[in-house]
Design a protein around this motif. Structure first.
Motif, PDB file in Angstrom:
ATOM      1  N   ARG A  17       0.825  -1.216   0.000  1.00  0.00           N
ATOM      2  CA  ARG A  17       0.000   0.000   0.000  1.00  0.00           C
ATOM      3  C   ARG A  17       0.855   1.260   0.000  1.00  0.00           C
ATOM      4  N   VAL A  18       1.908   1.277   0.794  1.00  0.00           N
ATOM      5  CA  VAL A  18       2.797   2.444   0.835  1.00  0.00           C
ATOM      6  C   VAL A  18       3.476   2.642  -0.515  1.00  0.00           C
ATOM      7  N   LEU A  19       4.000   1.562  -1.079  1.00  0.00           N
ATOM      8  CA  LEU A  19       4.658   1.664  -2.389  1.00  0.00           C
ATOM      9  C   LEU A  19       3.683   2.127  -3.464  1.00  0.00           C
ATOM     10  N   ALA A  20       2.463   1.624  -3.431  1.00  0.00           N
ATOM     11  CA  ALA A  20       1.471   2.030  -4.423  1.00  0.00           C
ATOM     12  C   ALA A  20       1.205   3.533  -4.335  1.00  0.00           C
ATOM     13  N   LEU A  21       1.078   4.046  -3.139  1.00  0.00           N
ATOM     14  CA  LEU A  21       0.826   5.482  -2.987  1.00  0.00           C
ATOM     15  C   LEU A  21       2.032   6.312  -3.410  1.00  0.00           C
ATOM     16  N   VAL A  22       3.221   5.873  -3.055  1.00  0.00           N
ATOM     17  CA  VAL A  22       4.434   6.611  -3.438  1.00  0.00           C
ATOM     18  C   VAL A  22       4.607   6.598  -4.956  1.00  0.00           C
ATOM     19  N   VAL A  23       4.423   5.431  -5.573  1.00  0.00           N
ATOM     20  CA  VAL A  23       4.542   5.337  -7.032  1.00  0.00           C
ATOM     21  C   VAL A  23       3.500   6.222  -7.698  1.00  0.00           C
ATOM     22  N   GLY A  24       2.284   6.217  -7.178  1.00  0.00           N
ATOM     23  CA  GLY A  24       1.223   7.043  -7.749  1.00  0.00           C
ATOM     24  C   GLY A  24       1.514   8.533  -7.665  1.00  0.00           C
ATOM     25  N   ILE A  72      -3.340   3.972 -10.312  1.00  0.00           N
ATOM     26  CA  ILE A  72      -2.837   3.164  -9.200  1.00  0.00           C
ATOM     27  C   ILE A  72      -3.637   3.386  -7.913  1.00  0.00           C
ATOM     28  N   PHE A  73      -4.224   4.566  -7.749  1.00  0.00           N
ATOM     29  CA  PHE A  73      -5.000   4.827  -6.537  1.00  0.00           C
ATOM     30  C   PHE A  73      -6.280   3.982  -6.526  1.00  0.00           C
ATOM     31  N   TRP A  74      -6.917   3.839  -7.685  1.00  0.00           N
ATOM     32  CA  TRP A  74      -8.111   3.016  -7.802  1.00  0.00           C
ATOM     33  C   TRP A  74      -7.749   1.534  -7.638  1.00  0.00           C
TER      34      TRP A  74
END
Length: 111
Positions: free
Chosen positions: A9-16, A90-92
């Motif tokens: 989840r953290v990586l997804a938010l950072v990448v986004g 990526i957020f969705w």
């Protein structure tokens, strides 16, 4: 939550966020007149792509491990991969992955 799920989840938010910042920088750099202040800001944001690339590679590994533990299909994994390349998607996808993981494998997404 398991450590793997939290890291995903953290990586997804950072990448986004990095993808959105990089995209804004790209538009400023190539969409505006050379020498303007905003065009220079776009030029200064160019290194964001390098950071996004490195973090995206870590995201790919973590997403792969998570999808293997959840026994998800290749299309689900591919959706997770494409989400890191399309601004905003990526957020969705992260939200959908969290919901599906909680429903199908609560042991991987314990609170």
């Amino acid at each position: 939550m398991t450590r793997l799920f939290i890291v995903y989840r953290v990586l997804a938010l950072v990448v986004g966020v990095l993808l959105l910042v990089g995209t804004v920088g790209f538009v400023l750099k190539y969409g505006l007149e050379d020498g303007s202040g905003l065009q220079q800001l776009g030029e200064d944001l160019t290194p964001v792509w390098l950071v996004h690339g490195w973090i995206y590679m870590v995201y790919v590994v973590v997403a792969f491990v998570l999808s293997q533990k959840a026994r998800w299909s290749i299309p689900q994994f591919l959706l997770m991969m494409v989400a890191g390349l399309v601004p905003g998607l990526i957020f969705w996808v992260e939200r959908r992955v969290a919901e599906r993981l909680r429903a199908d494998h609560p042991e991987l997404a314990k609170r």
